[in-house]
Design an enzyme around this catalytic site. Structure first.
Site, PDB file in Angstrom:
ATOM      1  N   PRO A 147       0.826  -1.207   0.000  1.00  0.00           N
ATOM      2  CA  PRO A 147       0.000   0.000   0.000  1.00  0.00           C
ATOM      3  C   PRO A 147       0.864   1.263   0.000  1.00  0.00           C
ATOM      4  O   PRO A 147       1.885   1.327   0.694  1.00  0.00           O
ATOM      5  CB  PRO A 147      -0.793  -0.111   1.306  1.00  0.00           C
ATOM      6  CG  PRO A 147      -0.836  -1.574   1.589  1.00  0.00           C
ATOM      7  CD  PRO A 147       0.470  -2.126   1.088  1.00  0.00           C
ATOM      8  N   CYS A 148       0.431   2.262  -0.788  1.00  0.00           N
ATOM      9  CA  CYS A 148       1.276   3.451  -0.979  1.00  0.00           C
ATOM     10  C   CYS A 148       0.690   4.700  -0.331  1.00  0.00           C
ATOM     11  O   CYS A 148       1.303   5.763  -0.378  1.00  0.00           O
ATOM     12  CB  CYS A 148       1.476   3.716  -2.469  1.00  0.00           C
ATOM     13  SG  CYS A 148      -0.068   4.052  -3.337  1.00  0.00           S
ATOM     14  N   GLN A 149      -0.494   4.577   0.330  1.00  0.00           N
ATOM     15  CA  GLN A 149      -1.173   5.794   0.822  1.00  0.00           C
ATOM     16  C   GLN A 149      -0.282   6.636   1.722  1.00  0.00           C
ATOM     17  O   GLN A 149      -0.329   7.857   1.695  1.00  0.00           O
ATOM     18  CB  GLN A 149      -2.459   5.430   1.579  1.00  0.00           C
ATOM     19  CG  GLN A 149      -3.568   4.898   0.694  1.00  0.00           C
ATOM     20  CD  GLN A 149      -3.490   3.391   0.496  1.00  0.00           C
ATOM     21  OE1 GLN A 149      -2.467   2.774   0.801  1.00  0.00           O
ATOM     22  NE2 GLN A 149      -4.535   2.801  -0.025  1.00  0.00           N
TER      23      GLN A 149
END
Ligand SMILES: C[S@@+](CC[C@H](N)C(=O)[O-])C[C@H]1O[C@@H](n2cnc3c(N)ncnc32)[C@H](O)[C@@H]1O
Length: 319
Positions: free
Chosen positions: A67-69
């Site tokens: 996940p890159c959030q």
């Protein structure tokens, strides 16, 4: 050549490796609908659950799109986001699967995060050499400007950075043939029908225009905050330019307030199929779920032509 995909989503990264003749031996994803999509379009060798809870099988190549959030400039860039540490799970998987090559995809700021520094230090200790490639999907035949960072850890020597294969189509070339279809003609050719004020605003946006045109043409359709603040982000409520590549597709690409996602000529946002086209997803794919959860599967992925270019480099190094 065997490949394992962590955080596999609906399988766009995997699809690039399949196209380069890799066999998918294991894929892990938390989201149930994404797992169903993966199983339908890519491979049945996918399990639903957390990467923290599953055991690796032996593989040649480990790929991962954590996940890159917490790293994305479009997100909150929150260094305390608990998801940021998920990238470190790759270490256990690399060790226990005996992978010769590990490829981690993320947004470019990931390369400047403390997690990346720790991850690569530990990968070096496990015997991997590290390279990084920042690549724009548009240079690899995708009709979208999308820069992504690949961290390539190798025990088989230096893997050459992929050579650009040529620019992608324009957004118009990629999606204009779908404009004549009715909603639902293809299960993915669907969009949230704009209503009320939103419909009135969208109808006002001229070709290549955006929120600034709405403020100029119809202040009565704007909340006081729009008038007071003016337009800070120039893309929101924007109509796509049919003669240029699309801007980076986000998971929220069916929400006009999130970017330049209005259809170039029609008074609506992009359909899910149009979003899929901009990510290089074949028209044969269908997705499980409805609405935003499907847009998330599409917008989260590695554009398939870019994934395939990366996969071909890894394949060449293994031969
Ligand atoms: C950036 S997306 C990956 C997209 C994928 N690589 C592709 O190309 O289609 C990250 C994915 O990680 C999944 N995810 C988040 N936490 C997870 C966990 N603990 N275990 C497995 N998957 C997780 C999310 O549901 C999301 O689908």
């Amino acid at each position: 050549m065997r490949v394992t995909d962590l955080f596999c989503g609906a399988g766009l990264f995997s699809a690039g490796f399949s196209a380069a003749d890799f066999e998918i031996v294991q894929a892990v994803e938390l989201d149930r609908e994404a797992v169903k999509s993966y199983s339908r379009n890519v491979s049945p060798n996918v399990v639903q659950g957390s990467v923290t809870a599953h055991k690796p099988v032996e593989t040649d190549v480990l790929i991962a799109g954590p996940p890159c959030q917490g790293f994305s400039t479009l997100g909150r860039m929150d260094p305390t986001d608990a998801r940021n540490n998920l990238s470190l799970e790759v270490l256990r998987w690399a060790k226990d699967s005996d992978a010769k090559v590990v490829v981690i995809e993320n947004v470019p700021p990931f390369l400047r995060s403390p997690q990346w520094a720790l991850l690569t230090r530990r990968l070096r200790r496990l015997g991997y050499g590290i390279e990084t490639w920042e690549l724009n999907a548009y240079d690899f035949g995708t009709p979208q400007l999308r820069r992504r960072a690949f961290t390539v850890a190798s025990k088989v020597g230096v893997i050459g950075r992929p050579a650009e294969t040529g620019p992608g189509k324009t957004a118009g070339q990629a999606i204009s043939d779908l404009a004549g279809l009715d909603a639902g003609d293809d299960a993915l050719h669907v969009w949230p029908e704009p209503r009320g004020v939103a419909a009135e605003r969208i109808a006002l946006v001229p070709p290549c225009g955006d929120k600034r045109d709405i403020i100029r043409l119809a202040p009565d359709l704007c909340p006081p905050s729009w008038i007071k603040m003016g337009c800070q982000a120039t893309d929101v409520w924007g109509r796509m330019d049919p003669n240029a590549p699309a801007n980076t597709l986000r998971c929220t690409f069916q929400n006009p307030s999130k970017g330049r996602y209005l259809h170039p000529t029609l008074n609506r946002t992009l359909s899910l199929r149009e979003g899929a086209r901009l990510q290089g997803i074949p028209d044969s794919w269908q997705m499980s779920g409805r609405g935003y959860p499907v847009a998330r599967q599409i917008g989260n992925g590695v554009p398939v032509p870019l994934a395939a270019a990366v996969a071909r480099q890894v394949a060449a190094a293994l031969h």
